[in-house]
Every structure is written in structure tokens, then in C-alpha cells.
Design a protein around this motif. Structure first.
Motif, short mmCIF file in Angstrom:
data_model
loop_
_atom_site.label_atom_id
_atom_site.label_comp_id
_atom_site.label_asym_id
_atom_site.label_seq_id
_atom_site.Cartn_x
_atom_site.Cartn_y
_atom_site.Cartn_z
N ASP A 2 0.85 -1.20 0.00
CA ASP A 2 0.00 0.00 0.00
C ASP A 2 0.88 1.26 0.00
O ASP A 2 2.08 1.21 0.29
N ASN A 3 0.28 2.37 -0.38
CA ASN A 3 1.06 3.60 -0.51
C ASN A 3 1.49 4.11 0.86
O ASN A 3 0.71 4.09 1.80
N PRO A 4 2.74 4.62 0.92
CA PRO A 4 3.22 5.18 2.20
C PRO A 4 2.46 6.48 2.47
O PRO A 4 1.96 7.12 1.56
N ARG A 5 2.33 6.86 3.74
CA ARG A 5 1.72 8.15 4.06
C ARG A 5 2.84 9.10 4.45
O ARG A 5 3.68 8.74 5.28
N LEU A 6 2.86 10.27 3.86
CA LEU A 6 3.88 11.25 4.20
C LEU A 6 3.38 12.08 5.37
O LEU A 6 2.29 12.65 5.30
N LEU B 24 10.07 15.00 -1.84
CA LEU B 24 8.89 14.18 -1.49
C LEU B 24 8.79 12.97 -2.41
O LEU B 24 8.46 11.87 -1.98
N CYS B 27 11.23 10.47 -1.20
CA CYS B 27 10.73 9.83 0.03
C CYS B 27 9.75 8.72 -0.31
O CYS B 27 9.82 7.62 0.25
N VAL B 28 8.85 8.98 -1.24
CA VAL B 28 7.82 7.98 -1.57
C VAL B 28 8.48 6.74 -2.19
O VAL B 28 8.16 5.61 -1.82
N THR B 31 10.46 3.91 -0.21
CA THR B 31 9.78 2.80 0.46
C THR B 31 9.63 1.59 -0.47
O THR B 31 9.05 0.59 -0.09
N ARG B 34 7.55 1.94 -7.17
CA ARG B 34 6.22 2.57 -7.19
C ARG B 34 5.80 2.87 -8.63
O ARG B 34 6.63 3.24 -9.47
N ASP B 38 0.83 5.64 -8.02
CA ASP B 38 1.08 5.52 -6.57
C ASP B 38 1.74 6.79 -6.04
O ASP B 38 1.34 7.36 -5.02
N THR B 42 0.18 9.80 -3.49
CA THR B 42 0.76 9.98 -2.15
C THR B 42 1.17 11.42 -1.87
O THR B 42 1.23 11.85 -0.73
#
Lengths: 109, 109
Positions: A2-6, B24, B27-28, B31, B34, B38, B42
Motif C-alpha cells: 500500500d502507498n506510504p503516508r507522508l 517528497l 521519500c515515496v 519505500t 512505485r 502511486d 501519495t
């Protein structure tokens, strides 16, 4: 996956710090109190208008302080607050990354 | 006090990394692999046009890799290179700074 939350704090710090020139201005003033002309002379191709705007943002965010000395002519100096100086660890990490990875500078115009 | 000299590698790393949204996006994708959608989902308020441009820059700079899978429909995923993953230490430092100093989010619109 699932997508990370920032985290909102994270987004807002990069909103502030992820602007062009901001990091370079912080780097210059990290070395001590600086006048506007000093900062401008140290950062290639930054316009006065841009520098004024970035310094204002950094002051509003509590990262930079502006000292005005009632002399003739008026003397104005900029200095990082404790909050600003605390960004040194980030800058050191970027320096380390640049030393490791940035042997070829041509890709960045 | 004479003016500090900013090392060219330093200037070029902040030229690349000091752009809005770049951090940002890193950062996404830090993880894990993606898809475009996605990443877009986010990061609040990033336009597709901006995301395409930033991903292209990061690919050119060797920080991001684009994997195309010959499926129907075509599947495209983005992944950080080792050079990109090495930016984690910088991001961790910003996170730490944000946790220490950013209790009040209102100052950043």
C-alpha cells in the motif's frame, strides 16, 4: 504494497526547505552573520528579488534572524537561529552524498 | 570575515535536489518500487506534468530507474538507484529536524 503516508510535518518541512536557493542561503549564513550583499555575492546567479523573498520566508519560519544596526548607513545582518543552525546535520549529509556520487557535474545545468 | 566559497558539487547537488517536490518524490520511492499513480496519489497537489518532469530529471541524474514491463496494459514502475537510496540519510536528518522544530505547521502555507 500500500502507498506510504507522508507525515504532514515532513511535507511542510520540504515545502519550506525544498525551494530553489533556500539550502544555499542557509549554507552561506551557517558560516556566521552575513550581510545581504555577502550572501548575494556568494551564490551565483541568485537575483536580489529572489534573495529578499527567501530571506523573508526563512525569517517567518524562525530559521533566520535579521539584525538592524542604527548606524549611518544602516547596517543589516542575517544570522541563523538555533532552529536554523540545527539544519547543519542535513547539509553535512548532502555534502557527504555529493562527495560520493557527484563526480560528473555536467548533468546538472 | 571573508565570504565562504560554495563548492561546485555542493551547488549542483542543491540545484538538483533543491527543487519543489523532488524530496517528497524521493521519500515515496524510498519505500520501494512505485507506479506513477502511486507516487501521484501519495503527494498532495502535485500535477502529473510536474511529476513527469521531476521523474525525468531524477532519471537523468542517475537517482531513479524506470522499469517497463511488456504486459497489457504496459506496466511502468520507478525505483531508486543505489545513488538515490543513499539520500535516505539526508531524509532521516530532515525528519529529525522536523520532529524537533515543527510543532506549529501553520506558518507553512
Amino acid at each position: 504494497m500500500d502507498n506510504p503516508r507522508l507525515h504532514p510535518k515532513f511535507i511542510s518541512s520540504f515545502k519550506l526547505l525544498g525551494k530553489p536557493w533556500t539550502w544555499l542561503i542557509i549554507c552561506v549564513v551557517l558560516t556566521g552573520k552575513r550581510r545581504f550583499s555577502d550572501i548575494s555575492a556568494t551564490i551565483p546567479r541568485i537575483s536580489d528579488k529572489m534573495l529578499v523573498a527567501r530571506l523573508k520566508e526563512l525569517e517567518t519560519a524562525g530559521i533566520m534572524e535579521r539584525h538592524v544596526y542604527p548606524e549611518t548607513p544602516l547596517r543589516v545582518e542575517y544570522e541563523l537561529t538555533e532552529k536554523g543552525r540545527d539544519l547543519k546535520t542535513v547539509i553535512d549529509q548532502v555534502q557527504q552524498w555529493a562527495n560520493t556520487w557527484l563526480e560528473d557535474l555536467r548533468f546538472v545545468r
